[in-house]
Design a protein around this motif. Structure first.
Motif, PDB file in Angstrom:
ATOM      1  N   LYS A   1      45.634  39.571  62.284  1.00  0.00           N
ATOM      2  CA  LYS A   1      44.662  40.424  61.590  1.00  0.00           C
ATOM      3  C   LYS A   1      43.481  39.591  61.116  1.00  0.00           C
ATOM      4  N   ILE A   2      43.756  38.457  60.496  1.00  0.00           N
ATOM      5  CA  ILE A   2      42.694  37.577  60.005  1.00  0.00           C
ATOM      6  C   ILE A   2      41.821  37.095  61.157  1.00  0.00           C
ATOM      7  N   ASN A   3      42.445  36.712  62.270  1.00  0.00           N
ATOM      8  CA  ASN A   3      41.680  36.234  63.428  1.00  0.00           C
ATOM      9  C   ASN A   3      40.733  37.308  63.955  1.00  0.00           C
ATOM     10  N   HIS A   4      41.203  38.539  64.038  1.00  0.00           N
ATOM     11  CA  HIS A   4      40.357  39.631  64.544  1.00  0.00           C
ATOM     12  C   HIS A   4      39.237  39.962  63.558  1.00  0.00           C
ATOM     13  N   ILE A   5      39.561  39.939  62.288  1.00  0.00           N
ATOM     14  CA  ILE A   5      38.527  40.201  61.276  1.00  0.00           C
ATOM     15  C   ILE A   5      37.477  39.090  61.320  1.00  0.00           C
TER      16      ILE A   5
END
Length: 125
Positions: A89-93
């Motif tokens: 999730k953090i990577n995509h954000i």
């Protein structure tokens, strides 16, 4: 026909991401066996060594476990999978925010755009 790969990212990394996303989506469950190296290589149209490297990366991160003579399985440790989910999730954000900033959007514009998108998405479901 196999899903195409991005030529600017190593294929083994893309395979890792695809497997992680299958786990997040629930297509691969806790404790479930992954395809054999050979089967995934054929399915993905890549060299078996590439699949082996992807499996090794996932094993080193604890996401999968190799069981001698049985194959490779999704870990049965929910904490590891939850951490992986949060990291994805953090990577995509991070990617989204970086791209939007490079286009000149402000934080407020990004948040407004997300709210608008999510509201319209709910109307179309």
């Amino acid at each position: 026909m196999a899903q195409p790969f991005n030529p600017s990212v190593p294929i083994y990394q893309q395979l890792c991401e695809r497997i992680k996303n299958k786990i997040i989506r629930g297509e691969l469950k806790i404790g479930e066996r992954l395809p054999s190296v050979r089967d995934l290589a054929i399915e993905s149209e890549v060299n078996p060594n590439t699949v082996q490297r992807a499996y090794r990366e996932l094993e080193e991160s604890g996401i999968v476990e190799k069981k001698r003579g049985q194959g490779t399985f999704v870990t049965q440790e929910p904490d590891i999978l939850q951490h992986m989910r949060e990291q994805q999730k953090i990577n995509h954000i991070r990617f989204f925010v970086t791209e939007m900033c490079e286009m000149g959007f402000s934080e407020a514009e990004m948040l407004d755009g997300l709210r608008d998108y999510l509201e319209k998405k709910e109307d179309n479901v």
